[in-house]
Motif scaffolding. Structure first.
Motif, PDB file in Angstrom:
ATOM      1  N   VAL A  86       0.834  -1.206   0.000  1.00 44.66           N
ATOM      2  CA  VAL A  86       0.000   0.000   0.000  1.00 44.66           C
ATOM      3  C   VAL A  86       0.865   1.251   0.000  1.00 44.66           C
ATOM      4  O   VAL A  86       0.512   2.269  -0.612  1.00 44.66           O
ATOM      5  N   ILE A  89       1.574   2.828  -3.338  1.00 46.70           N
ATOM      6  CA  ILE A  89       0.456   3.343  -4.129  1.00 46.70           C
ATOM      7  C   ILE A  89       0.447   4.862  -3.997  1.00 46.70           C
ATOM      8  O   ILE A  89       0.466   5.394  -2.883  1.00 46.70           O
ATOM      9  N   LEU A  94      -4.988   6.627  -4.261  1.00 47.51           N
ATOM     10  CA  LEU A  94      -5.799   6.432  -3.062  1.00 47.51           C
ATOM     11  C   LEU A  94      -7.052   7.299  -3.120  1.00 47.51           C
ATOM     12  O   LEU A  94      -8.157   6.850  -2.784  1.00 47.51           O
ATOM     13  N   ALA A  97      -9.589   5.940  -5.466  1.00 45.51           N
ATOM     14  CA  ALA A  97     -10.270   4.790  -4.886  1.00 45.51           C
ATOM     15  C   ALA A  97     -11.320   5.230  -3.876  1.00 45.51           C
ATOM     16  O   ALA A  97     -12.406   4.634  -3.785  1.00 45.51           O
ATOM     17  N   LEU A 112      -3.242   1.522 -11.459  1.00 47.15           N
ATOM     18  CA  LEU A 112      -2.403   2.288 -10.549  1.00 47.15           C
ATOM     19  C   LEU A 112      -1.201   2.902 -11.268  1.00 47.15           C
ATOM     20  O   LEU A 112      -0.682   2.336 -12.230  1.00 47.15           O
ATOM     21  N   ARG A 195      -0.070  -4.686  -5.413  1.00 47.11           N
ATOM     22  CA  ARG A 195      -0.518  -3.389  -4.887  1.00 47.11           C
ATOM     23  C   ARG A 195      -2.023  -3.236  -5.027  1.00 47.11           C
ATOM     24  O   ARG A 195      -2.708  -2.761  -4.112  1.00 47.11           O
ATOM     25  N   GLN A 196      -2.541  -3.621  -6.186  1.00 51.01           N
ATOM     26  CA  GLN A 196      -3.986  -3.502  -6.397  1.00 51.01           C
ATOM     27  C   GLN A 196      -4.752  -4.406  -5.438  1.00 51.01           C
ATOM     28  O   GLN A 196      -5.779  -4.001  -4.871  1.00 51.01           O
ATOM     29  N   LEU A 199      -4.800  -2.882  -2.037  1.00 54.34           N
ATOM     30  CA  LEU A 199      -5.739  -1.752  -2.013  1.00 54.34           C
ATOM     31  C   LEU A 199      -7.177  -2.251  -1.924  1.00 54.34           C
ATOM     32  O   LEU A 199      -7.978  -1.724  -1.144  1.00 54.34           O
ATOM     33  N   LEU A 207      -9.042   3.212   4.072  1.00 46.76           N
ATOM     34  CA  LEU A 207      -8.617   3.953   2.883  1.00 46.76           C
ATOM     35  C   LEU A 207      -8.716   5.458   3.112  1.00 46.76           C
ATOM     36  O   LEU A 207      -7.777   6.213   2.798  1.00 46.76           O
TER      37      LEU A 207
END
Length: 240
Positions: A86, A89, A94, A97, A112, A195-196, A199, A207
């Motif tokens: 995370v 990212i 962020l 998202a 991303l 990473r995705q 997330l 988040l």
């Protein structure tokens, strides 16, 4: 700490035994003067080895591991923690998202952004810090805390310091090299969608909290920059 010239030259001979220095520079995109200067000084930058490794189809992590300073990179890759993933990212991703999850019907954000992002180093250190990490790194390496903080503010972390930080935190050794931009996620053995996936596993509350922390830190940085700019303007005005 840059690589010793003699050790680097032995490595290079094994990698490209029949190639001239000009050949190596041409295929790797390194300026001949840059490599020559590094060899004369006796210190070759890790980024030079990384560029040459890529040019010859070699994994730079495995090649770095052949040097004593980076022997910790030997063996199978250590998976990054969710927090490390995370941390890599970008803040804008962020925020996208947050918007997408907060407004039903919103289209999914694009993929991303690549690594590293503008605050990747600080975010990575924050992600693995148990509150005493900076102290342990300072004791292990001799770096003054303020100098370590300066590296984080500049979003730069020398490779040997990245390794020492990973070791002090008890995480995989390649994380700081990814955050610092020396190697890619793939070269470090990180999962392609890691990473995705990390997330997606975050709750909306988590988040929003993280995005808020990132924005607060960004706000402080921008205010410092504005103050520095104002001081510079006043100096120029006084100089007339």
């Amino acid at each position: 700490m840059p690589l010793q010239s003699k050790a680097f030259q032995r490595w290079l001979h094994n990698v490209a035994p029949d190639a001239s220095t000009a050949d190596v520079c041409r295929v790797s995109g390194i300026k001949r003067t840059t490599l020559a200067q590094q060899l004369v000084r006796g210190k070759v930058a890790e980024s030079t080895l990384v560029s040459i490794s890529r040019a010859y189809g070699l994994n730079p992590v495995q090649e770095l591991a052949t040097f004593d300073l980076y022997a910790v990179l030997h063996g199978d890759p250590v998976p990054p923690t969710p927090a490390e993933l995370v941390s890599q990212i970008a803040t804008i991703d962020l925020l996208r998202a947050v918007v997408q999850r907060s407004e039903p019907g919103q289209a999914a954000p694009p993929g991303l952004s690549g690594t590293p992002h503008p605050t990747a180093v600080r975010n990575w250190v924050d992600a693995i810090d148990d509150g005493e990490l900076r102290h342990r790194v300072s004791e292990a390496t001799g770096i003054a805390p303020q100098n370590f903080s300066a590296h984080l503010t500049a979003n730069r972390l020398p490779p040997e310091l990245a390794i020492a930080t990973s070791r002090a935190a008890g995480v995989g050794p390649a994380g700081g090299l990814v955050a610092g931009g020396l190697i890619t996620e793939a070269e470090a053995g990180w999962p392609a969608e890691g990473r995705q996936d990390a997330l997606d596993r975050m709750t909306l509350g988590e988040l929003v909290t993280l995005a808020g922390e990132r924005l607060q830190a960004l706000g402080k940085t921008l205010r410092r920059q504005e103050q520095d700019h104002e001081r510079t303007e006043r100096i120029w005005e006084n100089l007339g």
